[in-house]
Design a protein around this motif. Structure first.
Motif, PDB file in Angstrom:
ATOM      1  N   ALA A  81      -1.383  -8.727  13.283  1.00  0.00           N
ATOM      2  CA  ALA A  81      -1.350  -7.637  12.414  1.00  0.00           C
ATOM      3  C   ALA A  81      -2.377  -6.563  12.920  1.00  0.00           C
ATOM      4  CB  ALA A  81      -2.043  -8.315  11.164  1.00  0.00           C
ATOM      5  N   SER A 290       6.955  -5.827   2.837  1.00  0.00           N
ATOM      6  CA  SER A 290       6.587  -4.616   3.429  1.00  0.00           C
ATOM      7  C   SER A 290       6.136  -3.580   2.527  1.00  0.00           C
ATOM      8  CB  SER A 290       7.815  -3.929   4.109  1.00  0.00           C
ATOM      9  OG  SER A 290       8.743  -3.528   3.207  1.00  0.00           O
ATOM     10  N   HIS A 293       2.648  -4.493   2.599  1.00  0.00           N
ATOM     11  CA  HIS A 293       2.111  -4.227   3.650  1.00  0.00           C
ATOM     12  C   HIS A 293       1.576  -2.690   3.860  1.00  0.00           C
ATOM     13  CE1 HIS A 293       3.961  -7.304   6.149  1.00  0.00           C
ATOM     14  NE2 HIS A 293       3.126  -7.963   5.454  1.00  0.00           N
ATOM     15  N   GLU A 297      -2.763  -2.150   4.924  1.00  0.00           N
ATOM     16  CA  GLU A 297      -2.086  -2.465   5.930  1.00  0.00           C
ATOM     17  C   GLU A 297      -2.562  -4.025   6.727  1.00  0.00           C
ATOM     18  OE1 GLU A 297       0.034  -2.368   9.211  1.00  0.00           O
ATOM     19  OE2 GLU A 297      -0.071  -0.687   7.799  1.00  0.00           O
ATOM     20  N   LYS A 301      -1.778  -8.357   5.410  1.00  0.00           N
ATOM     21  CA  LYS A 301      -0.685  -9.097   6.286  1.00  0.00           C
ATOM     22  C   LYS A 301      -1.600 -10.372   6.341  1.00  0.00           C
ATOM     23  CE  LYS A 301       1.445  -5.544   8.965  1.00  0.00           C
ATOM     24  NZ  LYS A 301       1.731  -5.104  10.200  1.00  0.00           N
TER      25      LYS A 301
END
Lengths: 705, 705
Positions: A81, A290, A293, A297, A301
């Motif tokens: 990540a 997603s 995510h 960010e 994850k």
């Protein structure tokens, strides 16, 4: 399109084959490292958990298992990540897109390779439901690409033969070799690798490439053999047992005759439906992930992966309590002391075993081996298999979108084998297919789910053949795969294609879409086109480069003979940038052809192209220089492929796709003031773009079959 | 380039898959017929010869063998030489050329199919050194093509779905399926067939086609299984024993390790050298034969075949006298009473056997089986193997150019296995490779000779794997094939490519030759071009059609806007002929556009194109009609692919080859009086033609590797 001299051709030949061999050898060592690490780490983890269980220290066992898993998954997801997001996922769609001509940034870099390998080790030994097979494919592609550019981009080694090899097509060929070697080493299937590369990965195939790929997979097989010989007798820990064949089924009787068409048909249909359901659900889950995510960010994850890991550990530890203990069969080592045995005592008393624990507390390979095994006809209960099927299906679904390197092959085989075995058990008891082995049903189930989810045929046949070493099952495998693929295609696209679509990679399909026959090139091309003159002012070039992000510009020329300008050719952005950086060809007067003639010999654009090209920010020009001119004609490609504005888009697509072009000039039907109507690029052929322009067009239902 | 509606697409889909299945089923029956006939006829022949020998009636035995052989060969050669010369030879090069876009006349007709099947039965059971494998490929292609056109051309059935299927590309796809099914049924290798079609036969491959081919081979495998089940227990004579695997080697121990690299390397090199020698010699012999054929057409061919048959019979009967008798091994049935046994008594006394007779008096399959067998380690003497090797090599060479249907696969495997076994015997006795089986050496020898003569890789791997069912030999097979192919390529092209060259079939290679980079399209194109006007006088069209044999003509149009004519498009000869035959679109006045408008809807050229098109002799025109005009514009392809006259020929070649074009218009670099400089056709890209024009150009040495 320069011809090579004899010695150049020989040098090219030797370096090409050496490279292919090197790719095989390097990937062989990487694969050994991954396998040895995974088998040792997860072996130790599982063994100690089982030991604590036997001592009835349940809480400690749970902590060891859960804690170990969470730590490993944490390591994997942190690497992926935060360091190299490109390394997460399977990598096969990206490699496929790369071979189709779309280079996603960083997808084949050194950092991606390292993170992929380490992350894959950690994720697989962390007990997540994912395979290490697809990461091998991606790693192989990375190794090949890095070798070709002479190491990492930052520490670019300039080998003597590097210039010979810095060739787009060769690099693509070697990446194909690397990816094929990945399959070859993952499944110990050298032929399967070749055919997988041919069928699924490569967009342009030449028979020449076949030999190179075959050579690479032969090299990797030899390397594997050498390492295995060295590791014999426990020198590499738990790793090292097992020869060329992973799941030996050669003893399975295949006395099936035509009656076996019924289970083949049934499992094929079930596989197709379940496979497309799996694809559909995994698409939904990945979209959900997603979205998450995008909001948070890196942390998002990591948390996600930890959550899934916790659920996986909970299932592994909690679900076996639901299964009842079964008495040990006579003759077998029960409960087994090795981590590879299927008779796990778990919480049962001595002389009994828990079949669900046997499935839950084993590595993926061992699970498949026991599911396909023909000597375990009554070892599994209905309830255990059903619980295992449902939990594996769900766990695989929620695992696949995580930011860890993950392969689908092994989980898919497990799910398929489980429902195959369930079907087999049912048919044997109630319908009377006595003479068909449960292991064989499991095998056909695995084939059907592979076909239904991945929609690959011949390579799966070959891989399964090389995995199980039973040639007599081949006809049934083919039938099952054909049926499950066709049924799956009725509902949606395969799981890899879905990822290509979801990641919005501009992938060019093999055939034009049917609606393209109703359009002409003019309907979709980017126009008005930004063009340059044959002798162009430097400031104009700078302006054009700064304002647009096009990669190719038509160069127009005015001759006294004609009132309108004519098309001289196409010049690439990268070449323009080099011309601007070098400055040697600038001259004062736009009408001085002599000036150009004396300077033209000085610059060899192909020499300057090696290494990293300049970007706009590298260009520093004075005001005086900006007022000067360049003669672009010696650097244009004077015979670009062209199509007329009224050509059917489908025809233009064929040209563009078959020849692997990047720009296609659209010229007017009849002469006119402008010799170029527009330029077609990959973007203009994308279905989303075209359907955005013309929403009335429809995609045919029957196309996929 | 017309789009299909939904229901049309579905109809097309269903008929396509039905056709593919039908091809498999029909070829399955044909193959069964061939196999059953061959095994029964040659079995009876060999058995009776051996019986007479055991009764010491040598002359009668010789007469039975020689007479039988000569009669059978006479039948075969008469059919081929006088009825359908297209059926002689292997047929694989022709099918390959057809799939490349070159349609040799009659190569896929009903007559060819019948002669091929009957001739193949007679030739193989006549004891000639040739296989029935390649004829299966050709037969499969014929069946597919005939099905596609709705039966023989003369008795054209107009099925309802025939129009859906009368589509060039679909026909080519089905021919690919048929050819793949041929390999699949010949070697009982469904996957091998698919990959052979992909690697060797098809010039344009789409992943869609992969599924269709796989489906066909799956169908044929099922058909084969059904027939085999029906034939069990001697219901079809001697035919019917043997399952999916032809030469089972799964019992061979492959405990070879890395030491086995040495024999693999050695046999690979030997195979490459012998393979290219074989190709070279067979080329010479075929040239010699064809000179003979030219002088005395039919009679020459028959006499030749009878001569070779006599030599073959003489060798079969005469050579075993050279071998000494060996005592029977204990345990085995010796001498064997069945025709399949290898212990033939020949002239030996009871309790002894003649090993050379065992090789000479068996069908090809049985010879290979005993050579590859791992239980026959000391059965063969050096001298017998050597005599057998030399005689087989020579007999195969002189047989291959005869006017009978002949395959190369089996003879090549026999030769390879023989020298492999010789090498193995030698290495075991003198160098100390004790733990490698002689059968394994024979196997590697066969692989090396296949690679050295045919230069095919992956499909041979798969076919050998499916023939022998021993996966563990795969890595060594791959190495041997790679080495022998590379060594062979140093000397000459493969045996199939040589036939393509010798028969002067205009085969387009995959890649442009390096010297094409030095030429432009203008240098080779056929010019000046014969063009037509958009509104053309009938008599002019008739004249052009009669005077030239071009298949496409550019149509030029003059507009008031420009002083020069512009290119409207390309019209095909076949379309012009239909327009001339139909006459409906003729009109009196060249300047009457209304006239065209009202008539244009009446004629649908695609409808008229189905069935056989008219030829020049079908056109009957009155003088009045000849003075009339036709508007050609509605029937031209208005957007043909074009290239500029200064484009590199290599680039134009890529376009032509990748898109499978028939005509490529060369347009001038700058506008001028003529909008088309010339037309490039397949002929203009042929190396012989270009090297004839520019004899200074050279072919690179390293290109083949």
């Amino acid at each position: 399109w320069k011809a090579k001299t004899g010695s150049e051709a020989l040098q090219f030949l030797i370096s090409k084959w050496t490279m292919a061999c090197l790719v095989g050898i390097l990937l062989g060592f990487v694969a050994f490292m991954v396998n040895a690490c995974v088998e040792n780490i997860s072996g130790v983890k599982l063994l100690s958990t089982l030991n604590f269980l036997e001592q009835d220290r349940y809480v400690v066992a749970a902590l060891v298992l859960g804690g170990g898993n969470i730590l490993l998954v944490l390591l994997s997801v942190c690497l992926c990540a935060c360091l190299a997001p490109e390394a997460s996922g399977s990598g096969i769609p990206e490699v496929k897109a790369y071979l189709n001509g779309t280079n996603a940034p960083n997808i084949l870099s050194m950092k991606t390779l390292i993170v992929k390998v380490l992350g894959s080790i950690a994720a697989v030994s962390g007990g997540l439901y994912l395979g290490k097979e697809a990461p091998f494919v991606h790693s192989g592609a990375c190794i090949a690409s890095l070798l070709c550019q002479g190491g990492s981009e930052r520490f670019n080694l300039t080998w003597k033969w590097q210039r010979v090899l810095s060739h787009d097509r060769l690099r693509r060929d070697l990446v194909t070799c690397g990816a094929a070697a990945g399959i070859a080493v993952a499944f110990r299937a050298p032929l399967g690798g070749v055919i997988f590369a041919l069928e699924e990965l490569a967009s342009w195939w030449r028979s020449e490439l076949l030999w190179l790929v075959l050579f690479t997979t032969a090299c990797i097989t030899v390397v594997r053999q050498v390492i295995n010989n060295l590791c014999e007798g426990g020198k590499c820990g738990i790793f090292g047992n097992g020869g060329l064949i992973v799941f030996d089924m050669s003893e399975v009787s295949t006395n099936m005759r035509l009656m076996a068409l019924i289970p083949a048909l049934l499992l094929g249909i079930v596989g197709g439906i379940l496979g497309s359901l799996f694809t559909y659900l995994s698409g939904k889950i990945m979209k959900f992930y997603s979205n998450w995510h995008r909001k948070n960010e890196c942390v998002g994850k990591v948390l996600q992966a930890l959550l899934v890991s916790a659920i996986t550990s909970f299932c592994a530890f909690g679900l076996p309590w639901l299964a009842s203990c079964k008495p040990c069969p006579s003759g077998a080592e029960c409960p087994s002391s090795l981590p590879t045995g299927i008779y796990k005592r778990f919480t049962c008393s001595s002389g009994y075993y828990n079949d669900l624990a046997g499935l839950m507390f084993s590595t993926n390979d061992d699970v498949i081996r026991s599911l396909l095994n023909n000597n375990t006809n009554n070892e599994f209960q209905y309830s255990s298999l059903l619980i295992f099927l449902v939990s594996t299906f769900i766990l695989t679904l929620i695992t696949y979108g995580l930011a860890v390197p993950s392969g689908l092959f092994l989980p898919v085989i497990i799910i398929g084998a489980t429902y195959g075995r369930l079907t087999g058990k049912f048919m044997k008891s109630y319908i009377g297919f006595d003479n068909i082995d449960e292991g064989l049903f499991a095998y056909m189930g695995a084939a059907s789910f592979l076909g239904g989810s991945m929609r690959i045929a011949v390579s799966i046949c070959v891989i399964l053949l090389e995995l199980t070493n039973n040639l007599l099952m081949l006809p049934w495998t083919m039938l099952v795969l054909l049926i499950s693929k066709t049924v799956g295609d009725l509902f949606n696209v395969g799981v890899y294609d879905q990822i290509v679509i979801m990641k919005e990679l501009p992938f060019l399909e093999e055939k034009p879409e049917p609606y393209m026959k109703h359009l002409t090139t003019e309907d979709v091309c980017s126009c008005p086109v930004v063009s340059l003159s044959a002798i162009e002012r430097v400031s104009a070039i700078v302006e054009v480069l700064a304002k647009t992000n096009h990669n190719g510009f038509p160069v127009l020329e005015t001759t006294p003979a004609s009132p309108y300008p004519t098309l001289n050719g196409l010049i690439l952005r990268s070449h323009l940038l080099i011309l601007l950086r070098e400055k040697e060809l600038f001259f004062q007067d736009a009408c001085d052809p002599v000036c150009y003639d004396t300077k033209s010999g000085k610059i060899d654009i192909t020499k300057l192209m090696s290494g990293k090209g300049p970007t706009m920010s590298d260009i520093r020009l004075t005001a005086e220089e900006e007022g000067m001119f360049i003669d672009l004609r010696p650097f244009t490609n004077t015979s670009p492929y062209t199509v007329k504005e009224d050509m059917s888009l489908a025809k233009a697509f064929s040209l563009f796709r078959q020849l692997g072009l990047r720009h296609l000039c659209v010229i007017p039907r009849k002469g006119g003031p402008c010799p170029v109507v527009g330029i077609l690029t990959r973007h203009d052929f994308m279905p989303e773009y075209i359907l955005g322009l013309y929403p009335d067009l429809k995609i045919s239902k029957w196309r996929r079959i």
